[in-house]
Structures are given as C-alpha cells and as structure tokens.
Design a protein around this motif. Structure first.
Motif, PDB file in Angstrom:
ATOM      1  N   GLN A  44       0.847  -1.189   0.000  1.00  5.34           N
ATOM      2  CA  GLN A  44       0.000   0.000   0.000  1.00  5.34           C
ATOM      3  C   GLN A  44       0.884   1.241   0.000  1.00  5.34           C
ATOM      4  N   ILE A  45       0.581   2.168  -0.903  1.00  2.00           N
ATOM      5  CA  ILE A  45       1.354   3.400  -1.067  1.00  2.00           C
ATOM      6  C   ILE A  45       0.455   4.594  -0.798  1.00  2.00           C
ATOM      7  N   GLU A  46       0.979   5.581  -0.063  1.00  2.00           N
ATOM      8  CA  GLU A  46       0.300   6.861   0.128  1.00  2.00           C
ATOM      9  C   GLU A  46       1.296   7.964  -0.191  1.00  2.00           C
ATOM     10  N   VAL A  47       0.884   8.910  -1.012  1.00  2.00           N
ATOM     11  CA  VAL A  47       1.752  10.036  -1.358  1.00  2.00           C
ATOM     12  C   VAL A  47       1.642  11.069  -0.239  1.00  2.00           C
ATOM     13  N   ILE A  48       2.764  11.361   0.412  1.00  2.00           N
ATOM     14  CA  ILE A  48       2.794  12.299   1.539  1.00  2.00           C
ATOM     15  C   ILE A  48       3.110  13.714   1.065  1.00  2.00           C
ATOM     16  N   ARG A  49       4.161  13.851   0.276  1.00  2.00           N
ATOM     17  CA  ARG A  49       4.592  15.153  -0.246  1.00  2.00           C
ATOM     18  C   ARG A  49       5.125  14.992  -1.655  1.00  2.00           C
ATOM     19  N   ALA A  50       5.110  16.085  -2.394  1.00  2.01           N
ATOM     20  CA  ALA A  50       5.710  16.093  -3.732  1.00  2.01           C
ATOM     21  C   ALA A  50       6.602  17.322  -3.845  1.00  2.01           C
ATOM     22  N   ALA A  51       7.753  17.147  -4.459  1.00  2.00           N
ATOM     23  CA  ALA A  51       8.670  18.268  -4.650  1.00  2.00           C
ATOM     24  C   ALA A  51       8.105  19.215  -5.707  1.00  2.00           C
ATOM     25  N   PRO A  52       8.398  20.493  -5.592  1.00  2.00           N
ATOM     26  CA  PRO A  52       7.889  21.439  -6.584  1.00  2.00           C
ATOM     27  C   PRO A  52       8.546  21.238  -7.951  1.00  2.00           C
ATOM     28  N   PHE A  53       7.857  21.702  -8.979  1.00  2.00           N
ATOM     29  CA  PHE A  53       8.358  21.691 -10.357  1.00  2.00           C
ATOM     30  C   PHE A  53       8.629  20.282 -10.870  1.00  2.00           C
ATOM     31  N   GLY A  54       7.816  19.309 -10.460  1.00  2.00           N
ATOM     32  CA  GLY A  54       7.928  17.958 -10.995  1.00  2.00           C
ATOM     33  C   GLY A  54       9.104  17.160 -10.486  1.00  2.00           C
ATOM     34  N   GLY A  55       9.572  17.433  -9.308  1.00  2.00           N
ATOM     35  CA  GLY A  55      10.682  16.681  -8.735  1.00  2.00           C
ATOM     36  C   GLY A  55      10.211  15.364  -8.157  1.00  2.00           C
ATOM     37  N   GLY A  56      10.888  14.899  -7.153  1.00  2.00           N
ATOM     38  CA  GLY A  56      10.572  13.614  -6.533  1.00  2.00           C
ATOM     39  C   GLY A  56       9.360  13.684  -5.630  1.00  2.00           C
ATOM     40  N   CYS A  57       9.151  12.608  -4.884  1.00  2.00           N
ATOM     41  CA  CYS A  57       8.020  12.568  -3.960  1.00  2.00           C
ATOM     42  C   CYS A  57       8.415  11.806  -2.696  1.00  2.00           C
ATOM     43  N   TYR A  58       7.642  12.022  -1.666  1.00  2.00           N
ATOM     44  CA  TYR A  58       7.835  11.400  -0.368  1.00  2.00           C
ATOM     45  C   TYR A  58       6.615  10.532  -0.137  1.00  2.00           C
ATOM     46  N   ILE A  59       6.829   9.219   0.065  1.00  2.00           N
ATOM     47  CA  ILE A  59       5.709   8.295   0.163  1.00  2.00           C
ATOM     48  C   ILE A  59       5.756   7.507   1.458  1.00  2.00           C
ATOM     49  N   LYS A  60       4.609   6.942   1.790  1.00  2.00           N
ATOM     50  CA  LYS A  60       4.523   5.987   2.891  1.00  2.00           C
ATOM     51  C   LYS A  60       4.164   4.653   2.257  1.00  2.00           C
ATOM     52  N   ALA A  61       5.081   3.702   2.351  1.00  2.00           N
ATOM     53  CA  ALA A  61       4.879   2.365   1.803  1.00  2.00           C
ATOM     54  C   ALA A  61       4.722   1.413   2.977  1.00  2.00           C
ATOM     55  N   ASP A  62       3.508   0.947   3.197  1.00  2.00           N
ATOM     56  CA  ASP A  62       3.131   0.217   4.399  1.00  2.00           C
ATOM     57  C   ASP A  62       3.519   1.079   5.599  1.00  2.00           C
ATOM     58  N   ASN A  63       4.538   0.757   6.364  1.00  2.00           N
ATOM     59  CA  ASN A  63       4.937   1.603   7.490  1.00  2.00           C
ATOM     60  C   ASN A  63       6.297   2.248   7.284  1.00  2.00           C
ATOM     61  N   LEU A  64       6.787   2.264   6.055  1.00  2.00           N
ATOM     62  CA  LEU A  64       8.070   2.888   5.738  1.00  2.00           C
ATOM     63  C   LEU A  64       7.847   4.244   5.095  1.00  2.00           C
ATOM     64  N   LEU A  65       8.634   5.225   5.478  1.00  2.00           N
ATOM     65  CA  LEU A  65       8.610   6.531   4.820  1.00  2.00           C
ATOM     66  C   LEU A  65       9.820   6.606   3.904  1.00  2.00           C
ATOM     67  N   ILE A  66       9.574   6.839   2.611  1.00  2.00           N
ATOM     68  CA  ILE A  66      10.632   6.769   1.607  1.00  2.00           C
ATOM     69  C   ILE A  66      10.544   7.972   0.686  1.00  2.00           C
ATOM     70  N   ALA A  67      11.689   8.561   0.384  1.00  2.00           N
ATOM     71  CA  ALA A  67      11.774   9.621  -0.619  1.00  2.00           C
ATOM     72  C   ALA A  67      12.235   8.990  -1.926  1.00  2.00           C
ATOM     73  N   LEU A  68      11.520   9.290  -3.006  1.00  2.00           N
ATOM     74  CA  LEU A  68      11.833   8.727  -4.311  1.00  2.00           C
ATOM     75  C   LEU A  68      12.145   9.816  -5.328  1.00  2.00           C
TER      76      LEU A  68
END
Length: 79
Positions: A44-68
C-alpha cells in the motif's frame, strides 16, 4: 513483477494524499532497486509530499517513509 501494460496509474502522477497498491513496475533495473527498498507488488502506497516543479516525492509504503526520485516514481504503477 515487470509488465508493460497500461493498466493503473504511475506513482509520479498521483496527487498528495492519494493511496493505492503497487501493481507492477515498468523498468527491470529500477524494479530491483525498489524491491530492495521494500516496495513490493501489493504494497500500500500513500503520497505524503511532492517536490515542486515535478521533482521527486515522499511516500509511505506500508509503514516505511521513503523519498523517491521522479525516475523511480515513474516506474511504479499503482492500482
């Protein structure tokens, strides 16, 4: 699993707060990296934040917080 079908939506195109489950990956090299980070099909993925101008994103994957990076997020297909 790596597939080339167009079902689902790219993670990079999802809005903040949206949720879904990983369906498959579009790039085999990137899939190996994502699998080692704990992003598996069915996760399960939830989008937490997105970088401006089409950059990366910060997600919650199950109970992990990951920047992609955008290239990583583009290779994940969500249903």
């Amino acid at each position: 699993m790596v597939a080339t079908s167009n079902s689902g939506k790219q993670l990079a195109k999802m809005k903040i707060g949206s949720k879904g489950h990983v369906s498959h990956f579009t790039d085999t090299c990137m899939a190996c990296k994502l699998l080692s980070m704990g992003i598996l099909p069915g996760t399960q993925i939830e989008v937490i934040r997105a970088a401006p101008f089409g950059g990366g994103c910060y997600i919650k994957a199950d109970n992990l917080l990951i920047a992609l990076r955008k290239s990583e997020a583009c290779s994940i297909v969500i249903q």
